[in-house]
Design an enzyme around this catalytic site. Sequence first.
Site, PDB file in Angstrom:
ATOM      1  N   GLU A 176     -34.429 -25.208  29.532  1.00  0.00           N
ATOM      2  CA  GLU A 176     -35.582 -26.000  29.097  1.00  0.00           C
ATOM      3  C   GLU A 176     -36.101 -26.881  30.231  1.00  0.00           C
ATOM      4  O   GLU A 176     -37.175 -27.462  30.116  1.00  0.00           O
ATOM      5  CB  GLU A 176     -35.214 -26.846  27.866  1.00  0.00           C
ATOM      6  CG  GLU A 176     -34.186 -27.952  28.100  1.00  0.00           C
ATOM      7  CD  GLU A 176     -32.725 -27.470  28.131  1.00  0.00           C
ATOM      8  OE1 GLU A 176     -32.480 -26.280  28.434  1.00  0.00           O
ATOM      9  OE2 GLU A 176     -31.831 -28.304  27.888  1.00  0.00           O
ATOM     10  N   CYS A 281     -24.594 -22.168  42.273  1.00  0.00           N
ATOM     11  CA  CYS A 281     -23.203 -21.976  41.840  1.00  0.00           C
ATOM     12  C   CYS A 281     -22.373 -21.393  42.972  1.00  0.00           C
ATOM     13  O   CYS A 281     -21.153 -21.368  42.897  1.00  0.00           O
ATOM     14  CB  CYS A 281     -23.146 -21.061  40.635  1.00  0.00           C
ATOM     15  SG  CYS A 281     -23.708 -19.411  41.022  1.00  0.00           S
ATOM     16  N   GLU A 381     -17.446 -30.675  39.372  1.00  0.00           N
ATOM     17  CA  GLU A 381     -18.528 -29.935  40.032  1.00  0.00           C
ATOM     18  C   GLU A 381     -19.681 -30.923  40.209  1.00  0.00           C
ATOM     19  O   GLU A 381     -20.269 -31.392  39.226  1.00  0.00           O
ATOM     20  CB  GLU A 381     -18.971 -28.758  39.158  1.00  0.00           C
ATOM     21  CG  GLU A 381     -20.066 -27.926  39.824  1.00  0.00           C
ATOM     22  CD  GLU A 381     -20.590 -26.794  38.952  1.00  0.00           C
ATOM     23  OE1 GLU A 381     -20.602 -26.928  37.718  1.00  0.00           O
ATOM     24  OE2 GLU A 381     -21.020 -25.780  39.533  1.00  0.00           O
TER      25      GLU A 381
HETATM   26  P1  NAD Z   1     -25.997 -25.829  31.342  1.00  0.00           P
HETATM   27  O1  NAD Z   1     -24.666 -25.307  30.897  1.00  0.00           O
HETATM   28  O2  NAD Z   1     -26.323 -27.246  31.079  1.00  0.00           O
HETATM   29  O3  NAD Z   1     -27.181 -24.969  30.650  1.00  0.00           O
HETATM   30  C1  NAD Z   1     -27.192 -23.564  30.696  1.00  0.00           C
HETATM   31  C2  NAD Z   1     -27.945 -23.044  29.469  1.00  0.00           C
HETATM   32  O4  NAD Z   1     -27.229 -23.435  28.298  1.00  0.00           O
HETATM   33  C3  NAD Z   1     -29.347 -23.613  29.331  1.00  0.00           C
HETATM   34  O5  NAD Z   1     -30.189 -22.607  28.845  1.00  0.00           O
HETATM   35  C4  NAD Z   1     -29.172 -24.733  28.319  1.00  0.00           C
HETATM   36  O6  NAD Z   1     -30.321 -24.964  27.545  1.00  0.00           O
HETATM   37  C5  NAD Z   1     -28.040 -24.235  27.448  1.00  0.00           C
HETATM   38  N1  NAD Z   1     -27.191 -25.315  26.928  1.00  0.00           N
HETATM   39  C6  NAD Z   1     -26.933 -26.518  27.512  1.00  0.00           C
HETATM   40  N2  NAD Z   1     -26.082 -27.228  26.745  1.00  0.00           N
HETATM   41  C7  NAD Z   1     -25.793 -26.474  25.673  1.00  0.00           C
HETATM   42  C8  NAD Z   1     -24.963 -26.664  24.527  1.00  0.00           C
HETATM   43  N3  NAD Z   1     -24.264 -27.761  24.341  1.00  0.00           N
HETATM   44  N4  NAD Z   1     -24.897 -25.659  23.627  1.00  0.00           N
HETATM   45  C9  NAD Z   1     -25.593 -24.532  23.793  1.00  0.00           C
HETATM   46  N5  NAD Z   1     -26.391 -24.307  24.859  1.00  0.00           N
HETATM   47  C10 NAD Z   1     -26.493 -25.251  25.792  1.00  0.00           C
HETATM   48  O7  NAD Z   1     -26.127 -25.469  32.884  1.00  0.00           O
HETATM   49  P2  NAD Z   1     -27.290 -25.890  33.879  1.00  0.00           P
HETATM   50  O8  NAD Z   1     -27.149 -27.341  34.192  1.00  0.00           O
HETATM   51  O9  NAD Z   1     -28.593 -25.383  33.425  1.00  0.00           O
HETATM   52  O10 NAD Z   1     -26.909 -25.023  35.174  1.00  0.00           O
HETATM   53  C11 NAD Z   1     -26.004 -25.450  36.144  1.00  0.00           C
HETATM   54  C12 NAD Z   1     -24.610 -24.918  35.878  1.00  0.00           C
HETATM   55  O11 NAD Z   1     -24.638 -23.500  35.832  1.00  0.00           O
HETATM   56  C13 NAD Z   1     -23.621 -25.265  36.979  1.00  0.00           C
HETATM   57  O12 NAD Z   1     -22.391 -25.579  36.375  1.00  0.00           O
HETATM   58  C14 NAD Z   1     -23.521 -23.984  37.785  1.00  0.00           C
HETATM   59  O13 NAD Z   1     -22.320 -23.829  38.510  1.00  0.00           O
HETATM   60  C15 NAD Z   1     -23.645 -22.964  36.704  1.00  0.00           C
HETATM   61  N6  NAD Z   1     -24.080 -21.682  37.237  1.00  0.00           N
HETATM   62  C16 NAD Z   1     -23.160 -20.690  37.318  1.00  0.00           C
HETATM   63  C17 NAD Z   1     -23.523 -19.463  37.834  1.00  0.00           C
HETATM   64  C18 NAD Z   1     -22.522 -18.353  37.923  1.00  0.00           C
HETATM   65  O14 NAD Z   1     -22.945 -17.239  38.153  1.00  0.00           O
HETATM   66  N7  NAD Z   1     -21.238 -18.598  37.759  1.00  0.00           N
HETATM   67  C19 NAD Z   1     -24.830 -19.246  38.270  1.00  0.00           C
HETATM   68  C20 NAD Z   1     -25.751 -20.289  38.173  1.00  0.00           C
HETATM   69  C21 NAD Z   1     -25.361 -21.499  37.646  1.00  0.00           C
END
Ligand code: NAD
Length: 496
Positions: A176, A281, A381
């Site tokens: 979002e 990541c 992280e």
């Molecule tokens: P996030 O976990 O906050 O959000 C990811 C998705 O989940 C979003 O679409 C968000 O709306 C949704 N979301 C958030 N909280 C939620 C909840 N409580 N319940 C259900 N859905 C929820 O992650 P972010 O801040 O958008 O992205 C950064 C994170 O992603 C970092 O930890 C990074 O390391 C990780 N990441 C990992 C990879 C990988 O391939 N391992 C790649 C990119 C990013």
Amino acid sequence: MEQISHYIAGQVAPGASGRSGPVFDPATGIETHRVDFASAEEVRTAIAAAAAAFPAWRATSLSRRADILFRIRDTLDAHRSEIAAHITAQHGKVLSDASGEVARGLENVEFACGIPHLLKGEYSEQASTDLDVYSIRQPLGVVAGISPFNFPAMVPMWMFANAIACGNTFVLKPSEKDPSPAMRIAELLSEAGLPDGVFNVVHGDRVAVDAILADPDVKAVSFVGSTPVARAIHESATRSGKRVQALAGAKNHMIVLPDADLDMAADAAVSAGFGSAGERCMAISVVVAVGAIGDPLVAAIKERMAKVRIGDGRDAQSEMGPLVTREHRDRVASYLDSGRGQGATVVVDGRQDPVSTGTGFFLGVSLLDRVTPEMDCYRDEIFGPVLSVVRVETYEDAIRLVNENPWGNGAAIFTRDGGAARRFQFDVEAGMVGINVPIPVPVGYYSFGGWKQSLFGDTHIYGPEGIHFYTRGKVVTSRWPDPATSRVDLGFPRTR
Ligand code: NAD
């Protein structure tokens, strides 16, 4: 203010839940858009559209699907700069980096163009007398992707390219925080000839994600995001019998052995630590300096950090942009005080950079030295432009540190010693390994995934494992009637 709505069955679908969230331009700190947050009913509408599109899409021939994928590839490529501009405007990464993101995403569409080859099964003629056995892989149905803010175009492409190529229909729930790239991609897929309902987008928060997880029509969920959310999504999806891969957070180490090329290692640490403001990541967040290289390495990194050009990313000069939100910037900056308080040396404090005081969500590059594993700046992280240096005496100390860390996404070693590099490749507990390469993101025809707390589920994303994830196997044992050999036989079928 411009509203960003859902994309369902080939059309923009204005939100009806009455809930929405802000989208900022991180370089100015100004709210530029509102994004609709889907209710459970709106998510159901998107899933129903995908379910309705599935039978025809599944039956579409491989050559026709490949043809559409080639068109998608060309259409996205033709709009590469436009997608990159959307990324910069909402994520904050500089335009050159955003363009690189689109290029790496397109690799996955290019891979998926080979779907006729990728879905070939095996065939054993005469496995038994007059009996043939063959294997096929079939799509699952409606599959969903939930993507993070840090790659708003590439990660959706990691997911949907293989998913739709295999004959599934798709519902994407992008972050979002930066939803426009996914919306533009949805429109371009329609323009390229993808039938309505094969690719749908719903925006929102946990309400939308929970509705996806609860829907029995969704057969598989691909999630990329932070570790706590990944763990919860993996548990919930598994409990309801869905196939799930949940790629999660990271703490990527870069071991620098005493024989490493100092300049190359320092260049790599600064590039991989501060590219995309550390919001990758696969960013290097910990440099592990082995033995006597510690002092010269910290000096060389510091010297390079002073030259990093920070800006709004719209010009050709800036190399690093702002962070995604004010809250995230402040949280990242808090590790400088906590690190100092717990005994680390703050070599460079990014808060003192003048960029950090404007209205945008900027934070200058920061370096913490003499970090130890008990400190919060090592345990958490950080996901921002704060690079930590841990000093150790030997290779054994370094590999123990890396392997005891709960994450295992990427890990790199810098050395001139081939034997040491080979030993590292054998020893290290991480899913993606770099040898004198700081960000070893596999090319699109391999698969991407970490170990330990960096991935929940056993299948890596994209490449051959992505094809496996989005299909299920079937084995056919076939005999055609031959009246001359037919007889009654109550025995268990054996090969003859
Ligand atoms: P996030 O976990 O906050 O959000 C990811 C998705 O989940 C979003 O679409 C968000 O709306 C949704 N979301 C958030 N909280 C939620 C909840 N409580 N319940 C259900 N859905 C929820 O992650 P972010 O801040 O958008 O992205 C950064 C994170 O992603 C970092 O930890 C990074 O390391 C990780 N990441 C990992 C990879 C990988 O391939 N391992 C790649 C990119 C990013």
